[in-house]
Enzyme design. Structure first.
Site, short mmCIF file in Angstrom:
data_model
loop_
_atom_site.label_atom_id
_atom_site.label_comp_id
_atom_site.label_asym_id
_atom_site.label_seq_id
_atom_site.Cartn_x
_atom_site.Cartn_y
_atom_site.Cartn_z
N CYS A 1 19.74 -50.45 -23.32
CA CYS A 1 18.83 -51.37 -23.35
C CYS A 1 18.85 -53.05 -23.35
O CYS A 1 18.46 -53.46 -22.76
CB CYS A 1 16.73 -51.01 -23.12
SG CYS A 1 16.87 -49.31 -23.77
N GLN B 1 13.73 -40.48 -29.94
CA GLN B 1 14.70 -39.75 -30.14
C GLN B 1 14.27 -38.59 -31.01
O GLN B 1 15.77 -37.83 -31.17
CB GLN B 1 15.73 -41.01 -31.08
CG GLN B 1 15.72 -42.64 -30.18
CD GLN B 1 17.63 -42.46 -29.03
OE1 GLN B 1 17.47 -40.87 -28.52
NE2 GLN B 1 16.99 -42.74 -27.82
N THR C 1 -2.74 -42.67 -9.95
CA THR C 1 -2.84 -41.18 -10.15
C THR C 1 -1.51 -40.94 -10.49
O THR C 1 -0.53 -41.44 -11.20
CB THR C 1 -2.50 -41.05 -8.20
OG1 THR C 1 -3.89 -41.14 -7.54
CG2 THR C 1 -2.30 -39.93 -7.65
N HIS D 1 13.10 -38.49 -20.86
CA HIS D 1 14.54 -39.20 -20.18
C HIS D 1 15.43 -38.88 -21.46
O HIS D 1 16.66 -37.96 -21.06
CB HIS D 1 14.63 -40.16 -18.67
CG HIS D 1 14.21 -41.23 -19.64
ND1 HIS D 1 15.48 -41.86 -20.25
CD2 HIS D 1 13.81 -42.28 -20.01
CE1 HIS D 1 15.62 -42.98 -20.50
NE2 HIS D 1 14.26 -42.63 -20.56
N SER E 1 9.42 -39.16 -25.17
CA SER E 1 9.44 -39.78 -23.31
C SER E 1 10.83 -38.56 -22.87
O SER E 1 11.89 -37.90 -23.58
CB SER E 1 10.80 -41.12 -23.74
OG SER E 1 11.66 -40.65 -21.81
N GLY F 1 8.53 -44.33 -21.90
CA GLY F 1 8.41 -43.82 -23.79
C GLY F 1 7.76 -45.36 -23.92
O GLY F 1 6.99 -46.20 -24.82
N THR F 2 8.32 -46.53 -23.50
CA THR F 2 7.72 -48.14 -23.41
C THR F 2 6.50 -47.89 -23.05
O THR F 2 5.58 -48.98 -24.55
CB THR F 2 9.45 -48.70 -22.17
OG1 THR F 2 10.43 -48.56 -22.35
CG2 THR F 2 8.57 -50.94 -22.09
C1 PLP Z 1 13.51 -45.55 -29.79
C2 PLP Z 1 12.76 -45.21 -28.61
N1 PLP Z 1 11.37 -45.96 -27.66
C3 PLP Z 1 11.54 -46.36 -26.64
C4 PLP Z 1 12.93 -46.65 -25.78
C5 PLP Z 1 11.98 -46.40 -24.14
O1 PLP Z 1 11.81 -45.40 -23.47
P1 PLP Z 1 12.01 -44.86 -21.88
O2 PLP Z 1 13.05 -45.26 -21.51
O3 PLP Z 1 10.72 -44.08 -21.66
O4 PLP Z 1 10.86 -46.21 -21.06
C6 PLP Z 1 13.32 -46.13 -26.38
C7 PLP Z 1 14.89 -45.86 -24.99
O5 PLP Z 1 15.79 -46.12 -25.33
C8 PLP Z 1 14.56 -45.35 -27.47
O6 PLP Z 1 15.36 -45.52 -28.00
#
Ligand code: PLP
Length: 377
Positions: A327, A177, A235, A199, A197, A70-71
């Site tokens: 995080c 989310q 890759t 996970h 994302s 996601g990041t």
């Molecule tokens: C709303 C939101 N955006 C982005 C992320 C980041 O995703 P990733 O952990 O896959 O990098 C998170 C993870 O907690 C999230 O809750």
């Protein structure tokens, strides 16, 4: 007894995804860019996963760009648009973004860009009229989080996207989310870019995707071999992507039963906790993620009130919850999200999040409520 209630931080990788990943590691280990059979086996696996992820949000497969999570999807959306411009322009985000959006926006600011942060009400919601008012001639992107990870609030994304579209401005939403938890239909939703994302939906960590509407141009962040339609060189992590695909397909097929089940459990937990003195639910109780319970504790002695202390005490009792976003859990700072919603620093430090998932049962929640009440007594 161990009870995991931190499904917004991450979810356990589901056995079906693990089995598919194991098969990918064993049989699809080729480089998907190679023309020979080994490579093409891996390429086929990726294309199948692309279709599975695309179906989750009703997108054409070719609009799914695999990332590391996601990041990276969020960064690719923000920076990928920004890098199209030689001169600094203006972007609009909300004041309750995840750091994966808030931090790239701060970087842009350091580079001379203008960033407007839309205020939210006490429930964490953006007013679409504020977006309308914030648009400028040089606005090139609006990004508003779909479902807030700390407080569970859902934003009026359809309305916000419509306003951006009418102004001819690209619209991104961080749906990390929401994807897999609520239906998303990008054919109907006026969004140009959307982050997912793996996970968070019972797939492995290390995979994610950015949906890029056909015709939207981004400048890639990585220079290299030009994989993922030149938008994400490197890759591909075939096993992680394959696990993500399986998780996406299963999330799509289980959503119809999971949404009402989780909503009921969520409301049950809120009502079990309702008689705790000083407990105040945070976020919007109507426009809310179906699995999300969050609150602040607003009276009692200082030590007990600290969300991080409470997390540790619950952990000792075998219960995994979170104080604000995972995080941010390493940092003792009050959550910027709660501060933006008007909470005091003290209240923001007393924030707790309990997020439910596939394995959560009503009995789990009864037990959690008993333990929490004992700790607070
Ligand atoms: C709303 C939101 N955006 C982005 C992320 C980041 O995703 P990733 O952990 O896959 O990098 C998170 C993870 O907690 C999230 O809750």
């Amino acid at each position: 007894m161990q009870i995991y209630l931190d499904y917004s931080a991450t979810t356990p990788t589901r056995p079906e995804a693990i089995a598919a990943m194991q098969a990918a590691l064993t049989y699809q280990w080729g480089n998907p860019s190679s023309l020979h059979e080994w490579g093409q086996r891996a390429a086929t696996a990726i294309e199948q996963a692309r279709m599975q992820v695309a179906r989750l949000i009703n997108a054409p497969a070719e609009s799914i760009i695999f990332t590391s999570g996601g990041t990276e999807a969020d960064n690719l959306a923000i920076m990928g648009v920004a890098r199209r411009y030689a001169q600094p322009q203006h972007i609009i985000i909300s004041s309750v973004e995840h750091s994966a959006i808030a931090e790239p926006a701060r970087l842009l600011e350091q580079w001379g860009w203008q960033v407007s942060r839309l205020k939210v009400d006490s429930k964490g919601r953006v007013d679409p009229q504020d977006l309308q008012a914030a648009l400028q001639d040089n606005t090139v992107l609006v990004s508003v989080i779909y479902g807030q990870s700390e407080v569970g609030t859902l934003q009026p994304i359809a309305q916000l996207g419509k306003i951006a579209r009418q102004a001819g401005v690209l619209f991104h939403t961080d749906a990390v989310q929401v994807a897999g938890r609520l239906p998303i239909d990008v054919a109907a939703l006026p969004v140009d870019l959307l982050s997912i994302s793996s996970h968070k939906i019972y797939g492995p960590a290390g995979a994610g995707a950015l949906y890029v509407r056909t015709g939207v141009e981004l400048v890639p962040l990585l220079a290299g071999g030009g994989q993922e339609q030149r938008l994400r060189s490197g890759t591909q992590a075939v096993p992680a992507i394959v696990g993500f695909g399986v998780a996406a397909e299963l999330a799509a097929s289980e959503m119809e039963t999971e949404i009402p089940r989780l909503t009921k459990l969520r409301d049950r937990l809120f009502s079990l906790l309702a008689d705790i003195p000083g407990l105040q639910p945070t976020g919007d109780l109507v426009h809310r993620l179906p699995h999300h319970v969050s609150f602040c504790l607003q009276n009692g002695d200082k030590e007990k009130l600290n969300g991080r202390n409470l997390v540790r005490k619950l952990d000792r009792a075998g219960i995994g919850v979170s104080a604000g976003a995972a995080c941010n859990s390493g940092k003792p700072n009050p959550s910027p999200v709660l501060l933006a919603m008007g909470y005091s620093e003290k209240a923001a430090l007393a924030a707790v999040r309990m997020t439910l998932g596939k394995d959560t049962t009503p009995a789990d929640l009864d037990w959690v409520a008993i333990v929490l009440k004992q700790i607070l007594q």
